[in-house]
Design an enzyme around this catalytic site. Structure first.
Site, short mmCIF file in Angstrom:
data_model
loop_
_atom_site.label_atom_id
_atom_site.label_comp_id
_atom_site.label_asym_id
_atom_site.label_seq_id
_atom_site.Cartn_x
_atom_site.Cartn_y
_atom_site.Cartn_z
CG ASN A 107 9.52 2.81 -6.07
OD1 ASN A 107 8.73 3.18 -6.94
ND2 ASN A 107 9.87 3.61 -5.06
CG HIS A 109 12.60 7.77 -3.97
ND1 HIS A 109 11.32 8.20 -3.72
CD2 HIS A 109 13.41 8.54 -3.20
CE1 HIS A 109 11.36 9.20 -2.84
NE2 HIS A 109 12.61 9.41 -2.51
N GLY A 143 8.27 -0.94 3.99
CA GLY A 143 8.52 0.43 4.43
C GLY A 143 8.35 1.43 3.30
CG ASP A 145 10.41 5.76 -1.18
OD1 ASP A 145 9.94 5.06 -2.09
OD2 ASP A 145 10.01 6.92 -0.95
#
Length: 200
Positions: A107, A109, A143, A145
């Site tokens: 991911n 972020h 969780g 990030d």
């Protein structure tokens, strides 16, 4: 050669950065699909232009979260991807999906995690008054990030910045960091050791 699938919900500029990285040979992989929860996402147009198959798993068309998760898991499995890249995918993935693809999901972020996780990270950074912000590419866990960090890039927070000007500055670094992290995965150069991701 590794197979990559991208999950995106919006305009898909990070998706485009991955497409461009593959096209230039920087990322030694093939993109086998875009999976989106938003039938109106501009990322779909980017995929069509690049000849990448699109799968829409629209949350609104399912009776509940579990039915949606089951359909998303099936779409991900059907893609046959080695790596799933979350590039602006705006839904939290359930435990079943996280476990099915453990160590195989990344991911991006727009903050220097663990600071400012969740939504509106750029606004959080401006309101907190930090002097430096940036972006983080991390592996996905259960969780918010919170998975092991692969790469981070920094940008200054300037006097007079608002969340939009900061977001644009961070986005430029996202477009460099995400393709680099994907390349490292595809070259088998990432070694996960607990919370640390070591680069060979």
């Amino acid at each position: 050669m590794k197979r990559i699938a991208v999950l995106a919900s919006g305009r898909g500029s990070n998706f485009q950065a991955v497409i461009d990285g593959i096209a230039s040979g920087y990322i030694p992989a093939v993109c086998v699909g875009l999976i989106t929860d938003n039938p109106g996402a501009y990322a779909i147009e980017r995929a069509k232009r690049a000849g990448i198959p699109v799968t829409v798993v629209d949350f609104r068309s399912f009776a509940g979260k579990q039915a949606y998760e089951d359909a998303l898991l099936a779409a991900m499995q059907e893609s046959g991807a080695n790596l799933f890249v979350l590039a602006g995918y705006m839904r939290i993935l359930g435990a079943g999906i996280v476990h099915a693809f453990s160590g195989r999901m990344m991911n991006i972020h727009p903050a220097l995690l663990p600071a400012f996780s969740g939504l509106h990270a750029q606004r959080q950074a401006v309101e907190y008054g930090v002097k430096v912000s940036g972006c983080t590419v991390h592996l996905v866990d259960e969780g918010m990030d919170s998975g092991p960090i692969v790469l981070q890039r920094c940008v200054p927070v300037l006097e007079g910045d608002d969340e939009h000007t900061l977001a644009e500055r961070i986005l430029g670094e996202e477009h460099r960091a995400l393709p680099e992290a994907v390349r490292l995965f595809c070259e088998d150069r990432l070694l996960v050791d607990g919370r640390r991701v070591r680069i060979r």
